[in-house]
Design an enzyme around this catalytic site. Sequence first.
Site, PDB file in Angstrom:
ATOM      1  NE  ARG A  48      -2.719   0.621   3.523  1.00 32.33           N
ATOM      2  CZ  ARG A  48      -2.005   1.021   4.588  1.00 32.33           C
ATOM      3  NH1 ARG A  48      -1.345   2.161   4.574  1.00 32.33           N
ATOM      4  NH2 ARG A  48      -1.937   0.266   5.655  1.00 32.33           N
ATOM      5  CE1 TYR A 100     -16.134  12.641 -14.990  1.00 29.71           C
ATOM      6  CE2 TYR A 100     -15.437  13.002 -12.722  1.00 29.71           C
ATOM      7  CZ  TYR A 100     -15.959  12.182 -13.694  1.00 29.71           C
ATOM      8  OH  TYR A 100     -16.303  10.901 -13.381  1.00 29.71           O
ATOM      9  CG  ASP A 172      -9.225  16.921 -14.758  1.00 31.93           C
ATOM     10  OD1 ASP A 172      -8.609  16.262 -15.622  1.00 31.93           O
ATOM     11  OD2 ASP A 172     -10.220  16.485 -14.158  1.00 31.93           O
ATOM     12  CE  LYS A 197     -12.647   8.795 -17.880  1.00 30.43           C
ATOM     13  NZ  LYS A 197     -12.879  10.125 -17.307  1.00 30.43           N
TER      14      LYS A 197
HETATM   15  C1  LIG Z   1     -13.244  10.609 -16.050  1.00 31.53           C
HETATM   16  C2  LIG Z   1     -12.760  11.901 -15.570  1.00 31.53           C
HETATM   17  C3  LIG Z   1     -12.440  12.100 -14.215  1.00 31.53           C
HETATM   18  C4  LIG Z   1     -12.658  11.037 -13.149  1.00 31.53           C
HETATM   19  O1  LIG Z   1     -11.840   9.929 -13.324  1.00 31.53           O
HETATM   20  P1  LIG Z   1     -12.233   8.440 -12.873  1.00 31.53           P
HETATM   21  O2  LIG Z   1     -11.026   7.658 -13.251  1.00 31.53           O
HETATM   22  O3  LIG Z   1     -13.485   8.051 -13.617  1.00 31.53           O
HETATM   23  O4  LIG Z   1     -12.476   8.486 -11.401  1.00 31.53           O
HETATM   24  C5  LIG Z   1     -11.948  13.338 -13.836  1.00 31.53           C
HETATM   25  N1  LIG Z   1     -11.769  14.335 -14.737  1.00 31.53           N
HETATM   26  C6  LIG Z   1     -12.083  14.172 -16.034  1.00 31.53           C
HETATM   27  C7  LIG Z   1     -11.868  15.319 -16.976  1.00 31.53           C
HETATM   28  C8  LIG Z   1     -12.585  12.965 -16.503  1.00 31.53           C
HETATM   29  O5  LIG Z   1     -12.894  12.816 -17.791  1.00 31.53           O
END
Ligand SMILES: *Cc1c(COP(=O)(O)O)cnc(C)c1O
Length: 402
Positions: A48, A100, A172, A197
Site C-alpha cells: 500500500r 467534469y 485536470d 482515459k
Molecule cells: C473521467 C474523468 C475524471 C474522473 O476519473 P475516474 O477515473 O473516472 O475516477 C476526472 N476528470 C475528467 C476530466 C474525466 O474525464
Amino acid sequence: MKMETLAVHGGHAVDASSGAVTPPIHLSTTYACEPGSECPPDEYTYSRTDNPNRRGLEELLTLLEGGEAAAVFASGTAAIMAVVQSLQPGDHLIAPLDGYRGTAVLLAEFFESWGGTVTYVDMSEPGAVAGAVRPETKMVWVETPSNPLLRLTDIACVAEIAHTAGALCVCDNTVATPVLQQPLLLGADLVVHSVTKYLSGHGDVVAGAVVARRADALFDRVRRVQEHGGAIPSPFECWLALRGLRTLPYRMRAHAGSALQIARFLDDHAAVRRVHYPGLPCHPGHPIAARQMEAFGGMVSFNVHGGADEALAVARGLRLFTHATSLGGPESLVEYRPTVQCAEPGAYDHLLRLSIGLEHPEDLIADLSVALAAGTAGHHRNGTSASAAVPAPTAGGLEAVR
Ligand SMILES: *Cc1c(COP(=O)(O)O)cnc(C)c1O
C-alpha cells in the site's frame, strides 16, 4: 528527450533478476526487511505504501508532465479527492462552471460539508477568476479543454491570478494529456489525471494520478493521503497503465488528427447547429488552444438542429460509435447529454459528445454522415421540421465486421 522516447523508456528498466525487457508484475504485499533496522525510505516495505509497478508508473507520469513527483490513485476521482483533502475547513476554492461533473459532486458533498466554500466561474474569462478571489482562497481548479463543452482556460494567466492571491493552481489534464499540454510548465502547481482515459488508453483500467511541479509540503500531504487513505491502484492496474502509456504520443496524434477532420466535417454539415472543438478557428478558445496545446485533442461535442428526438436519433443511428460514457479508448464513443449546467442556459441542450477513437477517420465520417442524414431529416440550417419517416440506417459492411 522527446515525449515519444520518454514514453517508451521511462518508468522501467530491464529487470535485473531475470533480464525481462517487459517489466514483471510484483504481486507481493510485503517486502523483506532487516530486523531492528528502519527501512530506508526508497526501499519497499508494504505494497500500500509503495511497490515497483506503482513507482514505475509514477516515475513515467512525472517525466511526461515535467514535474518532480507523482502519486497514483485507484481512480481519477480518488486523485481529485486527495487534492481536496489537502485543504482545510474554511478554505475557499474557485472551480469551473463547465467541468467534469464528478469534481463538482465531490466538492459539494464533501468539501463544502467539511466547511470549505466553492465559487464556480467561467474559467475562460480571467476577469471572472480574479473577481472571485477572496482572502481565504487557497486553490483555483482548472480543467482545459473542459468536459463536455471543450472550453479553454489560459493556464498561465489563471496560474498567475492564483499565485498573486497566494493560492495554488490545479489543472485536470485528462482531456489534453501531457502529450498535448503541460500545465506544470505553464505555472500550474499540480496536475490531476483520470488515468482511466487516454493515459491507459485501452478502456481496461480505472486509475488516477496527481503530478506535482515541486516535491514540496503540498505534495507530501497528497502522498500522505495516498499512503494512509489507501485509495491505491493494484500492481496489475499500474502495469497496464504503464503499458498503455508507451504508445500515448502516437495515439494522441491519431485521436487529435481524426477529431480535427471530424469537427470540420460536422461544422460543414447542414444538420449541425454548433460544433465545440478548440481546433476550429471559430471556437472562442482557439487562440489559447493554439498557444498552449500541441494539437486540439480527441473530443468533439456538437448540437444538431432540432431537439432531443433528433439528437437521440443521431446517437442511435451511429454504428461505429458506441453509446457509452467515458473517453480516451481505441473505440469511438458517443454520449447524449440532455442538459448541462453552463453559463449560457439552453445553448448546449441535447449535446452529443464524441470521443474519437483510433478507427480510420473516413470510416467515422461515413458513419456520422449516415446517422445525421437519417436522424435529422427535415431539420437543417434553413429548414423547419418536416418530420419525414426515415428508414433505419443500414449498417453497411459493419455487421460482417462484428
Ligand atoms: C473521467 C474523468 C475524471 C474522473 O476519473 P475516474 O477515473 O473516472 O475516477 C476526472 N476528470 C475528467 C476530466 C474525466 O474525464
